[in-house]
Design an enzyme around this catalytic site. Sequence first.
Site, mmCIF file in Angstrom:
data_model
loop_
_atom_site.group_PDB
_atom_site.id
_atom_site.type_symbol
_atom_site.label_atom_id
_atom_site.label_comp_id
_atom_site.label_asym_id
_atom_site.label_seq_id
_atom_site.Cartn_x
_atom_site.Cartn_y
_atom_site.Cartn_z
ATOM 1 N N PRO A 9 42.182 37.038 36.960
ATOM 2 C CA PRO A 9 43.604 36.685 36.925
ATOM 3 C C PRO A 9 44.194 36.332 38.287
ATOM 4 O O PRO A 9 43.819 36.923 39.304
ATOM 5 C CB PRO A 9 44.270 37.952 36.366
ATOM 6 N N ASN A 10 45.088 35.375 38.239
ATOM 7 C CA ASN A 10 45.884 34.911 39.389
ATOM 8 C C ASN A 10 45.093 34.073 40.398
ATOM 9 O O ASN A 10 45.670 33.517 41.327
ATOM 10 C CB ASN A 10 46.572 36.084 40.109
ATOM 11 N N ARG A 24 49.193 31.334 46.524
ATOM 12 C CA ARG A 24 49.392 32.768 46.368
ATOM 13 C C ARG A 24 49.092 33.510 47.667
ATOM 14 O O ARG A 24 47.969 33.477 48.177
ATOM 15 C CB ARG A 24 48.406 33.231 45.291
ATOM 16 N N TYR A 42 45.016 35.554 51.150
ATOM 17 C CA TYR A 42 43.916 34.872 50.469
ATOM 18 C C TYR A 42 43.541 33.528 51.088
ATOM 19 O O TYR A 42 42.567 32.911 50.659
ATOM 20 C CB TYR A 42 44.264 34.700 48.981
ATOM 21 N N ASN A 63 34.539 37.271 40.731
ATOM 22 C CA ASN A 63 35.704 37.838 41.397
ATOM 23 C C ASN A 63 36.665 38.179 40.259
ATOM 24 O O ASN A 63 37.330 37.298 39.713
ATOM 25 C CB ASN A 63 36.346 36.849 42.368
ATOM 26 N N ALA A 75 42.434 41.455 39.973
ATOM 27 C CA ALA A 75 42.984 42.803 39.757
ATOM 28 C C ALA A 75 42.220 43.580 38.685
ATOM 29 O O ALA A 75 42.234 44.816 38.690
ATOM 30 C CB ALA A 75 44.457 42.701 39.391
ATOM 31 N N GLU A 87 29.458 40.849 42.931
ATOM 32 C CA GLU A 87 30.928 40.938 42.945
ATOM 33 C C GLU A 87 31.432 40.403 44.281
ATOM 34 O O GLU A 87 30.899 40.775 45.323
ATOM 35 C CB GLU A 87 31.309 42.414 42.788
ATOM 36 N N HIS A 100 35.045 39.289 46.711
ATOM 37 C CA HIS A 100 36.489 39.299 46.952
ATOM 38 C C HIS A 100 36.784 38.506 48.210
ATOM 39 O O HIS A 100 36.055 38.627 49.205
ATOM 40 C CB HIS A 100 37.010 40.734 47.121
ATOM 41 N N SER A 140 39.584 38.915 50.022
ATOM 42 C CA SER A 140 40.124 39.873 50.997
ATOM 43 C C SER A 140 39.194 41.086 51.080
ATOM 44 O O SER A 140 38.369 41.311 50.192
ATOM 45 C CB SER A 140 41.526 40.320 50.559
ATOM 46 N N ARG A 193 42.975 47.364 52.281
ATOM 47 C CA ARG A 193 44.270 47.144 51.629
ATOM 48 C C ARG A 193 44.755 48.416 50.920
ATOM 49 O O ARG A 193 44.302 49.511 51.253
ATOM 50 C CB ARG A 193 44.146 45.939 50.683
ATOM 51 N N ARG A 198 43.275 49.450 45.499
ATOM 52 C CA ARG A 198 42.242 48.393 45.509
ATOM 53 C C ARG A 198 40.891 48.926 45.988
ATOM 54 O O ARG A 198 39.906 48.184 46.030
ATOM 55 C CB ARG A 198 42.673 47.222 46.403
#
Length: 157
Positions: free
Chosen positions: A17-18, A25, A30, A81, A84, A105, A107, A109, A114, A118
Amino acid sequence: MSDTPRSSLNILVLHGPNLNLLGLREPNIYGAVTLDEINHLLEKEGQELGCALVALQSNHEGVLVDAIHGARGQHQGILINAGAYTHTSIALRDALAAVALPVVEVHLSNIYQREAFRHHSFIAPVAVGQISGFGAESYRLGLQALVYTLRKLASTN
Ligand code: DQA
């Protein structure tokens, strides 16, 4: 030692998502790179590595679960990825465990630098490994790691 033809690898790339909003964003976190640019970068890297890719982005957990189920018999590994859902989704974790394909996996960031929420990944325990914090480069490194893993597995079977 059996050798898998380089062309026989087909990787499923899943974006959660996103991630469709990459470029717009929170660019301070990012970066400015768009999802299309990431898919293009992966396509190029796939050509270098001699593997084919299918990429899917969804904002819906069930769509991602279905895509993972559909990977059986179609793909040899999954680069994900989960956005969330990384931190919330037992359903994605169970789907990955169920199909039992090698997973890497990634990411953009560094999730450990963070917010505390997360720091936990439901995906990590069912993944071969995780790459986090290198921006778009995390995907390229993740694809390299996945192909390396798949070729190593093929050469030992
Ligand atoms: C992310 C990190 C997640 O915590 C976040 O929810 C995302 C993107 C990353 O690529 O850095 O959507 O997966």
